[in-house]
Design a protein around this motif. Structure first.
Motif, PDB file in Angstrom:
ATOM      1  N   UNK A  12       0.827  -1.160   0.045  1.00  0.00           N
ATOM      2  CA  UNK A  12       0.181  -0.077   0.057  1.00  0.00           C
ATOM      3  C   UNK A  12       0.722   1.197   0.223  1.00  0.00           C
ATOM      4  N   UNK A  13      -0.031   2.302  -0.407  1.00  0.00           N
ATOM      5  CA  UNK A  13       1.097   3.582  -0.400  1.00  0.00           C
ATOM      6  C   UNK A  13       1.466   4.074   1.056  1.00  0.00           C
ATOM      7  N   UNK A  14       0.649   3.717   2.138  1.00  0.00           N
ATOM      8  CA  UNK A  14       0.690   4.310   3.433  1.00  0.00           C
ATOM      9  C   UNK A  14       2.087   3.484   4.202  1.00  0.00           C
ATOM     10  N   UNK A  15       2.050   2.264   3.750  1.00  0.00           N
ATOM     11  CA  UNK A  15       3.300   1.327   3.830  1.00  0.00           C
ATOM     12  C   UNK A  15       4.318   1.726   3.069  1.00  0.00           C
ATOM     13  N   UNK A  16       4.755   1.834   2.130  1.00  0.00           N
ATOM     14  CA  UNK A  16       5.393   3.644   1.678  1.00  0.00           C
ATOM     15  C   UNK A  16       6.413   4.274   1.663  1.00  0.00           C
ATOM     16  N   UNK A  17       5.290   4.891   2.010  1.00  0.00           N
ATOM     17  CA  UNK A  17       5.368   6.308   3.375  1.00  0.00           C
ATOM     18  C   UNK A  17       6.166   6.058   4.807  1.00  0.00           C
ATOM     19  N   UNK A  18       5.178   5.149   5.335  1.00  0.00           N
ATOM     20  CA  UNK A  18       6.114   4.676   6.565  1.00  0.00           C
ATOM     21  C   UNK A  18       7.932   4.242   6.159  1.00  0.00           C
ATOM     22  N   UNK A  19       7.653   3.044   5.346  1.00  0.00           N
ATOM     23  CA  UNK A  19       8.986   2.938   5.422  1.00  0.00           C
ATOM     24  C   UNK A  19      10.341   3.665   4.399  1.00  0.00           C
ATOM     25  N   UNK A  20       9.486   4.459   3.791  1.00  0.00           N
ATOM     26  CA  UNK A  20      10.834   5.750   3.235  1.00  0.00           C
ATOM     27  C   UNK A  20      10.969   6.572   4.523  1.00  0.00           C
ATOM     28  N   UNK A  21      10.390   7.090   5.092  1.00  0.00           N
ATOM     29  CA  UNK A  21      10.552   7.242   6.086  1.00  0.00           C
ATOM     30  C   UNK A  21      11.146   7.513   7.480  1.00  0.00           C
ATOM     31  N   UNK A  22      11.232   6.088   7.443  1.00  0.00           N
ATOM     32  CA  UNK A  22      12.292   5.336   8.410  1.00  0.00           C
ATOM     33  C   UNK A  22      13.500   5.054   7.646  1.00  0.00           C
ATOM     34  N   UNK A  23      13.728   5.023   6.449  1.00  0.00           N
ATOM     35  CA  UNK A  23      15.243   4.713   6.495  1.00  0.00           C
ATOM     36  C   UNK A  23      15.448   5.873   5.661  1.00  0.00           C
ATOM     37  N   UNK A  24      14.461   7.061   5.322  1.00  0.00           N
ATOM     38  CA  UNK A  24      15.210   8.694   5.807  1.00  0.00           C
ATOM     39  C   UNK A  24      15.760   9.259   6.736  1.00  0.00           C
ATOM     40  N   UNK A  25      15.387   8.547   8.202  1.00  0.00           N
ATOM     41  CA  UNK A  25      16.279   8.830   8.838  1.00  0.00           C
ATOM     42  C   UNK A  25      17.105   8.230   9.337  1.00  0.00           C
ATOM     43  N   UNK A  26      17.290   7.433   8.375  1.00  0.00           N
ATOM     44  CA  UNK A  26      18.711   5.909   8.715  1.00  0.00           C
ATOM     45  C   UNK A  26      20.131   6.591   8.742  1.00  0.00           C
ATOM     46  N   UNK A  27      21.215   7.013   9.675  1.00  0.00           N
ATOM     47  CA  UNK A  27      22.189   7.122   9.732  1.00  0.00           C
ATOM     48  C   UNK A  27      22.558   7.257   8.230  1.00  0.00           C
ATOM     49  N   UNK A  28      22.565   6.738   8.105  1.00  0.00           N
ATOM     50  CA  UNK A  28      23.736   5.656   6.343  1.00  0.00           C
ATOM     51  C   UNK A  28      22.900   6.917   5.890  1.00  0.00           C
ATOM     52  N   UNK A  29      21.228   6.709   5.059  1.00  0.00           N
ATOM     53  CA  UNK A  29      20.847   7.490   3.908  1.00  0.00           C
ATOM     54  C   UNK A  29      20.955   9.119   5.187  1.00  0.00           C
ATOM     55  N   UNK A  30      21.327   9.146   5.708  1.00  0.00           N
ATOM     56  CA  UNK A  30      21.371  10.527   6.203  1.00  0.00           C
ATOM     57  C   UNK A  30      22.441  11.498   5.843  1.00  0.00           C
ATOM     58  N   UNK A  31      23.604  10.605   5.729  1.00  0.00           N
ATOM     59  CA  UNK A  31      25.195  10.748   5.470  1.00  0.00           C
ATOM     60  C   UNK A  31      24.910  10.340   4.242  1.00  0.00           C
ATOM     61  N   UNK A  32      24.394   9.464   3.585  1.00  0.00           N
ATOM     62  CA  UNK A  32      24.428   8.894   2.237  1.00  0.00           C
ATOM     63  C   UNK A  32      24.402  11.094   1.032  1.00  0.00           C
ATOM     64  N   UNK A  33      22.824  11.361   1.815  1.00  0.00           N
ATOM     65  CA  UNK A  33      22.513  12.731   0.670  1.00  0.00           C
ATOM     66  C   UNK A  33      23.283  13.936   1.686  1.00  0.00           C
ATOM     67  N   UNK A  34      23.877  13.776   2.984  1.00  0.00           N
ATOM     68  CA  UNK A  34      24.865  14.785   2.894  1.00  0.00           C
ATOM     69  C   UNK A  34      25.694  15.203   2.065  1.00  0.00           C
ATOM     70  N   UNK A  35      26.018  14.140   1.301  1.00  0.00           N
ATOM     71  CA  UNK A  35      27.130  14.829   0.131  1.00  0.00           C
ATOM     72  C   UNK A  35      26.635  15.404  -0.915  1.00  0.00           C
ATOM     73  N   UNK A  36      25.475  15.409  -1.135  1.00  0.00           N
ATOM     74  CA  UNK A  36      25.124  16.215  -1.830  1.00  0.00           C
ATOM     75  C   UNK A  36      23.889  18.043  -0.875  1.00  0.00           C
ATOM     76  N   UNK A  37      24.532  18.519   0.208  1.00  0.00           N
ATOM     77  CA  UNK A  37      24.379  18.968   0.933  1.00  0.00           C
ATOM     78  C   UNK A  37      22.380  19.312   1.016  1.00  0.00           C
ATOM     79  N   UNK A  38      21.883  17.933   1.322  1.00  0.00           N
ATOM     80  CA  UNK A  38      20.935  17.444   0.890  1.00  0.00           C
ATOM     81  C   UNK A  38      19.636  16.980   2.431  1.00  0.00           C
TER      82      UNK A  38
END
Length: 336
Positions: free
Chosen positions: A109-135
């Motif tokens: 479902x879209x609701x599950x996709x939202x929950x997964x994405x928002x959780x992953x976006x806060x994972x330290x590895x994802x945060x650091x990955x996008x920090x390389x782009x000042x994002x």
């Protein structure tokens, strides 16, 4: 009297200039046209303006600021403050979030996709990955499972995909290659021309994109249950711009995200999907449903090899790939 009027006019002008200087305007780089895929950004802009009495505005541009494949680059240099992009357009730039594009993850479902994405976006590895782009990752653009629209004879079995040129990015492309298709990666805005010219004979999209980018206009068939996966398309902000906001502005922006996503999900479920069936029927497009045994074989052939390859490749990049994969699949297994 003239001097008094002049002083009054100058004071009014100074107040006006000061008020304008205090207002905050952000430029937002999207592409295509307003559609289901951008409804959360449109709603976010409305909420931010409403809650700041117009003192903080998001100026949305559809292709006027950057091409969709260069939005992350534009964010990195501060060419604009907010943008949307799809991870599969440039997996090497954002490998951490491409875990959500692996085939057959089992998201329902879209609701599950939202929950997964928002959780992953806060994972330290994802945060650091996008920090390389000042994002800074702000919110996802949740999409349902992709299926194919194509021209020519409709496939009657998965064997019919052998040699078929298909527009499919990321994990979906990897999955299609396991049944002999020839995946080609291109942005959404290039697809209609490629389909009309014969560069590709089928296109993998979510329903809204098939309608928005015209792939159903000359199509003859549509797969109803292939469901190989989806793409992850976040909205990001320039980290410096986010830090430069006042505390009140930042609170308003971040506080409006959940409501914007709720609006998006409702719009997609109630309006886009309601229009999809009639759009196919009006054009007399054949709807192809594969036997469950074939889908199960497809899943078995595609899912584990794609995941293993993703983990190996991204571990070599220095990412905690196994941890990210376990994080996502663990959430899915728990029903989150």
């Amino acid at each position: 009297m003239q001097k008094l009027l002049t002083r009054t006019a100058l004071a009014t002008l100074a107040l006006t200039i000061g008020s304008e200087a205090m207002a905050t305007e952000w430029n937002v780089s999207l592409w295509g046209q307003r559609r289901a895929f951008t409804e959360h950004v449109e709603r976010l802009a409305e909420l931010v303006s409403e809650r700041t009495n117009g003192e903080f505005t998001l100026n949305i541009s559809y292709g006027g600021l950057s091409s969709n494949r260069e939005n992350l680059d534009g964010i990195s240099i501060g060419a604009f403050e907010m943008a949307q992009f799809c991870a599969g357009y440039h997996a090497d730039k954002n490998p951490s979030i491409t875990v959500l594009e692996l085939p057959f993850l089992g998201v329902t479902s879209l609701e599950q996709e939202v929950a997964l994405s928002m959780a992953l976006y806060q994972h330290p590895a994802a945060v650091a990955d996008l920090e390389r782009w000042n994002a800074t990752l702000l919110m996802p653009s949740p999409l349902p499972q992709y299926n194919l629209v194509g021209v020519g004879d409709a496939p009657t079995s998965l064997a019919d995909f052998e040699g078929l040129t298909v527009r499919a990015t990321g994990g979906i492309g990897a999955a299609m290659s396991t049944v002999g298709a020839v995946p080609t990666s291109m942005s959404a805005t290039e697809v209609r021309q490629a389909m009309d010219s014969g560069v590709v004979r089928a296109v993998s999209f979510a329903p809204h994109a098939h309608m928005s980018f015209g792939t159903i206009e000359n199509a003859t068939w549509w797969t109803t249950n292939l469901n190989p996966g989806t793409v992850n398309c976040p909205v990001v902000v320039n980290s410096d711009a986010l830090a430069s906001l006042s505390d009140e502005e930042r609170e308003v922006l971040l506080g409006a995200v959940d409501e914007a996503l709720d609006h998006y999900v409702t719009y997609y479920n109630e309006q886009t999907m309601a229009a999809w069936g009639p759009a196919l029927e009006e054009r007399d497009i054949t709807q192809v449903t594969f036997p469950e045994a074939e889908i199960a074989a497809f899943r078995e052939a595609a899912a584990d090899p794609a995941a293993a390859a993703w983990i190996e490749d991204n571990t070599a990049r220095g990412l905690p790939a196994q941890e990210l994969y376990d994080f996502v699949t663990g959430m899915i297994a728990e029903g989150n």
